[in-house]
Design a protein around this motif. Structure first.
Motif, PDB file in Angstrom:
ATOM      1  N   ILE A 380       2.589  -2.306 -33.327  1.00  0.00           N
ATOM      2  CA  ILE A 380       1.142  -2.537 -33.294  1.00  0.00           C
ATOM      3  C   ILE A 380       0.848  -4.029 -33.403  1.00  0.00           C
ATOM      4  CG2 ILE A 380       0.514  -0.279 -34.204  1.00  0.00           C
ATOM      5  CD1 ILE A 380       0.094  -1.627 -36.928  1.00  0.00           C
ATOM      6  N   SER A 381      -0.286  -4.415 -32.837  1.00  0.00           N
ATOM      7  CA  SER A 381      -0.692  -5.817 -32.929  1.00  0.00           C
ATOM      8  C   SER A 381      -1.417  -6.030 -34.249  1.00  0.00           C
ATOM      9  CB  SER A 381      -1.592  -6.169 -31.750  1.00  0.00           C
ATOM     10  OG  SER A 381      -2.665  -5.272 -31.691  1.00  0.00           O
ATOM     11  N   GLY A 382      -1.794  -7.257 -34.536  1.00  0.00           N
ATOM     12  CA  GLY A 382      -2.383  -7.581 -35.841  1.00  0.00           C
ATOM     13  C   GLY A 382      -3.823  -7.141 -35.961  1.00  0.00           C
ATOM     14  N   GLY A 383      -4.525  -7.692 -36.974  1.00  0.00           N
ATOM     15  CA  GLY A 383      -5.946  -7.412 -37.114  1.00  0.00           C
ATOM     16  C   GLY A 383      -6.304  -6.471 -38.245  1.00  0.00           C
ATOM     17  N   PHE A 384      -5.403  -6.312 -39.202  1.00  0.00           N
ATOM     18  CA  PHE A 384      -5.696  -5.375 -40.281  1.00  0.00           C
ATOM     19  C   PHE A 384      -5.490  -6.021 -41.633  1.00  0.00           C
ATOM     20  CE2 PHE A 384      -3.197  -3.553 -36.830  1.00  0.00           C
ATOM     21  CZ  PHE A 384      -4.151  -2.752 -36.224  1.00  0.00           C
ATOM     22  N   ASP A 385      -6.437  -5.832 -42.538  1.00  0.00           N
ATOM     23  CA  ASP A 385      -6.155  -6.191 -43.921  1.00  0.00           C
ATOM     24  C   ASP A 385      -6.363  -4.995 -44.842  1.00  0.00           C
ATOM     25  OD1 ASP A 385      -9.068  -6.478 -43.602  1.00  0.00           O
ATOM     26  OD2 ASP A 385      -8.995  -7.158 -45.677  1.00  0.00           O
ATOM     27  N   LYS A 386      -6.945  -3.921 -44.280  1.00  0.00           N
ATOM     28  CA  LYS A 386      -7.198  -2.739 -45.108  1.00  0.00           C
ATOM     29  C   LYS A 386      -6.220  -1.622 -44.771  1.00  0.00           C
ATOM     30  CE  LYS A 386     -12.023  -3.330 -44.285  1.00  0.00           C
ATOM     31  NZ  LYS A 386     -13.223  -2.602 -43.891  1.00  0.00           N
ATOM     32  N   ILE A 387      -5.733  -0.972 -45.794  1.00  0.00           N
ATOM     33  CA  ILE A 387      -4.858   0.184 -45.617  1.00  0.00           C
ATOM     34  C   ILE A 387      -5.602   1.278 -44.837  1.00  0.00           C
ATOM     35  CG2 ILE A 387      -3.765   2.095 -46.884  1.00  0.00           C
ATOM     36  CD1 ILE A 387      -2.112  -0.393 -47.132  1.00  0.00           C
ATOM     37  N   LEU A 390      -5.410   0.914 -41.173  1.00  0.00           N
ATOM     38  CA  LEU A 390      -4.080   1.268 -40.675  1.00  0.00           C
ATOM     39  C   LEU A 390      -3.892   2.779 -40.651  1.00  0.00           C
ATOM     40  CD1 LEU A 390      -1.812  -1.434 -42.284  1.00  0.00           C
ATOM     41  CD2 LEU A 390      -1.943  -0.892 -39.858  1.00  0.00           C
ATOM     42  N   PRO A 415       5.838  -3.490 -37.106  1.00  0.00           N
ATOM     43  CA  PRO A 415       5.351  -4.791 -36.666  1.00  0.00           C
ATOM     44  C   PRO A 415       5.913  -5.161 -35.287  1.00  0.00           C
ATOM     45  CG  PRO A 415       6.235  -4.929 -38.895  1.00  0.00           C
ATOM     46  CD  PRO A 415       6.636  -3.593 -38.344  1.00  0.00           C
TER      47      PRO A 415
ATOM     48  N   SER B   7      -3.566 -11.621 -43.765  1.00  0.00           N
ATOM     49  CA  SER B   7      -2.928 -10.325 -43.995  1.00  0.00           C
ATOM     50  C   SER B   7      -1.787 -10.124 -43.006  1.00  0.00           C
ATOM     51  CB  SER B   7      -3.938  -9.189 -43.812  1.00  0.00           C
ATOM     52  OG  SER B   7      -4.995  -9.350 -44.719  1.00  0.00           O
ATOM     53  N   ALA B  65       2.374  -9.318 -37.128  1.00  0.00           N
ATOM     54  CA  ALA B  65       1.047  -8.720 -36.940  1.00  0.00           C
ATOM     55  C   ALA B  65       0.198  -9.283 -38.058  1.00  0.00           C
ATOM     56  CB  ALA B  65       1.131  -7.203 -36.996  1.00  0.00           C
ATOM     57  N   SER B  67      -3.562 -11.232 -39.501  1.00  0.00           N
ATOM     58  CA  SER B  67      -4.996 -11.400 -39.263  1.00  0.00           C
ATOM     59  C   SER B  67      -5.613 -12.233 -40.376  1.00  0.00           C
ATOM     60  CB  SER B  67      -5.671 -10.028 -39.186  1.00  0.00           C
ATOM     61  OG  SER B  67      -5.556  -9.377 -40.418  1.00  0.00           O
TER      62      SER B  67
END
Lengths: 439, 145
Positions: A380-387, A390, A415, B7, B65, B67
Motif C-alpha cells: 500500500i502507498s502512504g497517507g495514513f496516521d490512524k489505525i 488502515l 509497506p 507517520s 509508506a 505521510s
C-alpha cells in the motif's frame, strides 16, 4: 482506418475468404508434412483412422488429435521435430520448472515467419523505423528476448538489447538513449518505473510512449496503473514458445482484444472438458495449429488459456480475428475451499481499491484441521496516521476480494518494496499446502 | 500552534521499526518524540521532529509508506486529575480525540501531550479561546529538553 499502415502488415487486411483459402492450403500441407515426418503423431492419426487427405475444409481440423504440453515432455527433446537437424537453425527451451523443459526448433523459414509476425505486432502498436525500442525480455533459451529482438531489428526500428536485470542501468539507458518503446513483462516495467522514481527520475518525463507487454497474464486494472505510472500506451502482446514465441497476437490501437496472426496460427476454442469445438464468441480453451511452421509443427495444441474469439470486424480495419484478453490460464488456476481462483481475479480485486500498489502475492497454507487459508499480501502507498484508516482500507480489500472470488481471504497490507520484484515473469502464487514445514 | 507529525506504516515484525529510525539517524535527523501504534498485523510509527520536511523526504525516497499531518501539543498539569481536567475541557468544546500520546519532554514542570483531532484547524481555533488549555507552540516545543 488502417492507421499505422505498413506493408509488412498486408496480411492483417486480407479479405476473409482469401484468408480462409490460405489457411486451408497451409493446413493441408502441414498435416501432410506432420503425418510423414512425426511417427508419434502419425500413429495417433492412424488410431483415429484420419489421413491427411481427409482435411478438405477448415472444419475438418476437428478430426485431428490434440497435442498437449505433456506430449512435448514425453518426446523430449526432439520427438516432435518434423525436419532433420541439418534444417533446424535454432532451438529454444522453457525454464522447465516442473520436470523436463520443453524444447522447440525452427527452420530458417520458420524463423522468417516468426520475425514477420513480430514485425506485424510492433506495427499494430504503432512502432516503426525511427523508434528506439528497449528489449527487456530475457535473452537466451526463453523465446521472448530473441523473438522481440529480430522483429524490432527487421522492422527497421532500433533495438536496445538490454535483456532483463540491472534495472538502474536500464533506467539510465532508457533516458539517455531517448527510448520510445519497450518490450518486457508488465511486472518488470512497473519495477523499472519505480526504480526510476527511487533514482529521482520520472518515466513520464522520458520520451517513451509505447510498451508491448506480455509473457504473463495481466488485467485492465494493471493497464491503468502502468499507464498512470509511466504515461506509455500499454499493448498486450500474446505468444507462447510452442507456437513460436512472442507475436502470435497483439492488441491494435483500439485495445479491444488481441488480433491473432491467423494466417500462421489457426485458432480454435474448445470446451476443455468435452474437447468439442465451440462457436466464435463462446468462452473456452484456446487451441492453436501452427500452419506455417515446419521444423516442429504443433497441431491443435491446447494452450490452457481461457478466452473467446471475437469475429466482429475491428475498427482498425484488420480482418484477422481477435481473441479477448487472456486473464485466465488453466495452469495458473488454484482451488481454495472448493472454489476455482485465478490470480488475475485477485489482481482485479486488489487494484480496484484506492491506496493499493500493483504488487501482490497469494500465499496458500493448510491449517492443522485441514482447512485451506488464502492470505493475500498487497503493498500500500502512504497517507495514513490512524489505525482506523488502515483498518478501513483492509476491510475494503477484504470485501473487494470476497465480492469477486466469493471466498474470504486474509489481507495482509505491507509497506512498499516488501514483495520481491521479478525481472521476468512474476510469481504470484505460493502454495505451501502440501509442504507443512513451510507453514 | 500546530506541530507536523510524520507517520510511517510498518509491518508488525522484528526490525520494521528499527529500519526507518536508522534511516533518520543516518540523515542526522533527531526525533523529539514518538509513539508506535500497533495491531496484530501492522503498526504506525508516529514521529515528531523539528526537521520534519527532511525526515519526510528521506523516508519517501527510501520508499516508505509515509505521510505528514498536523497534531497539537497541550500542557497538562503533572498532578492527579491534570489529564482529566484537560480531557473534560476538550469534551466541553466538542472536540473528538483520534489518539494521543505523551511527549518525552515537559514544560515548566508540566507534562506535554500530543493530540490528534479530526479537524486540527477548527480544534486549534476552539482551544485558543479556552483559558483552561494551553497549547505548546512549535518554537517552545522544540526548545524543550
Amino acid at each position: 482506418m488502417m492507421k499505422n499502415y505498413n506493408p509488412v502488415s498486408a496480411q492483417d487486411y486480407l479479405p476473409r475468404e482469401l484468408l480462409k483459402q490460405i489457411q486451408l492450403q497451409r493446413l493441408q500441407k502441414i498435416v501432410a508434412h506432420e503425418y510423414e515426418h512425426v511417427p508419434v503423431y502419425r500413429e495417433r492419426m492412424d488410431e483415429r483412422g484420419v489421413k491427411p487427405e481427409h482435411i478438405k475444409t477448415l472444419k475438418d481440423i476437428a478430426l485431428l488429435p490434440f497435442m498437449m504440453k505433456k506430449d512435448l515432455r514425453d518426446t523430449y527433446p526432439f520427438g516432435l521435430f518434423a525436419m532433420e537437424m541439418s534444417d533446424v537453425v535454432r532451438l529454444h527451451a522453457s525454464s522447465g520448472t516442473t520436470g523436463k523443459p520443453i524444447v522447440v526448433g525452427y527452420s530458417k523459414e520458420d524463423i522468417d515467419v516468426w520475425v514477420s509476425c513480430m514485425m506485424r505486432a510492433l506495427v499494430a502498436a504503432g512502432v516503426g523505423p525511427g523508434d528506439i525500442i528497449q528489449n527487456s525480455y530475457g535473452y537466451g533459451l526463453f523465446t521472448g528476448g530473441l523473438g522481440a529482438h529480430y522483429g524490432i531489428e527487421n522492422l527497421g526500428a532500433t533495438v536496445v538489447p538490454t535483456s532483463g536485470g540491472n534495472t538502474e542501468r536500464q533506467v539510465m539507458l532508457m533516458r539517455d538513449f531517448g527510448v520510445t518503446g519497450i518490450t518486457c513483462t508488465p511486472t518488470y516495467f512497473i519495477h523499472l518505473c519505480e526504480k526510476a522514481l527511487q533514482m529521482g527520475l520520472d518515466v513520464r518525463d522520458f520520451p517513451i510512449r509505447v510498451g508491448l507487454f506480455g509473457a504473463e497474464p495481466w488485467t485492465e486494472e494493471m493497464r491503468k496503473r502502468i499507464e498512470g505510472l509511466s504515461g506509455v500506451e500499454a499493448f498486450d502482446i500474446y505468444g507462447l514458445s510452442e507456437m513460436s514465441g512472442p507475436g502470435v497476437g497483439i492488441e491494435c490501437e483500439c485495445h479491444s482484444g488481441l488480433h491473432i496472426f491467423e494466417d500462421h496460427f489457426y485458432p480454435e476454442i474448445i470446451d476443455p472438458d468435452t474437447c468439442e469445438v465451440l462457436p466464435d464468441g463462446e468462452e473456452g480453451e484456446l487451441v492453436f495449429t501452427t500452419i506455417s511452421k515446419y521444423a516442429m509443427p504443433m497441431i491443435r495444441y491446447r494452450t490452457r488459456d481461457i478466452t473467446h474469439i471475437i469475429d466482429e470486424p475491428c475498427a482498425c480495419g484488420r480482418t484477422i480475428r481477435r481473441i479477448a484478453r487472456i486473464s485466465r490460464r488453466s495452469d495458473d488456476m488454484f482451488i481454495v475451499r472448493g472454489v476455482n481462483v485465478f490470480p488475475s481475479q485477485v489482481e482485479s480485486a486488489l487494484l480496484a481499491v484506492e491506496g493499493s500498489l500493483p504488487h501482490y502475492r497469494i500465499l496458500l497454507t493448510r491449517r492443522p484441521d485441514g482447512l485451506d487459508n488464502m492470505t493475500v499480501e498487497v503493498e500500500i502507498s502512504g497517507g495514513f496516521d490512524k489505525i482506523k484508516t488502515l483498518e478501513e482500507l483492509q476491510a475494503k480489500f477484504s470485501h473487494s476480494v470476497e465480492r469477486i472470488l466469493g471466498i474470504h481471504a486474509v489481507i495482509k497490507m505491507v509497506p512498499p518494496n516488501t514483495i520481491p520484484r521479478s525481472e521476468g515473469k512474476a510469481r504470484r502464487v505460493f502454495d505451501n499446502r502440501m509442504n507443512p514445514t513451510n507453514q | 500552534m500546530k506541530l507536523k507529525q510524520i507517520s510511517v506504516f510498518v509491518e508488525n515484525k522484528p526490525g520494521s521499526v528499527g529500519y526507518p529510525c536508522k534511516v533518520l539517524a543516518d540523515a542526522g535527523i533527531n526525533i523529539t518524540t514518538l509513539t508506535l501504534a500497533d495491531t496484530k498485523d501492522f503498526g504506525i510509527l508516529r514521529i515528531i521532529s523539528k526537521n520534519w520536511q527532511e525526515a519526510y523526504d528521506v523516508l519517501k525516497a527510501r520508499k516508505f509508506a509515509v505521510s505528514v499531518n498536523d497534531v497539537v501539543a497541550l500542557e497538562v498539569e503533572n498532578t492527579p486529575g491534570g489529564l482529566s481536567r484537560v480531557l473534560e475541557a476538550l469534551e466541553r468544546q466538542g472536540l473528538n480525540v483520534e489518539y494521543m500520546y505523551a511527549s518525552v519532554f515537559g514544560v515548566h514542570n508540566r507534562a506535554v501531550l500530543i493530540f490528534r483531532f479530526d479537524d486540527t484547524d477548527s480544534a486549534v481555533e476552539k482551544l485558543a479561546g479556552c483559558p483552561d488549555l494551553k497549547i505548546v507552540d512549535s518554537e517552545l516545543f522544540f526548545s524543550l529538553k
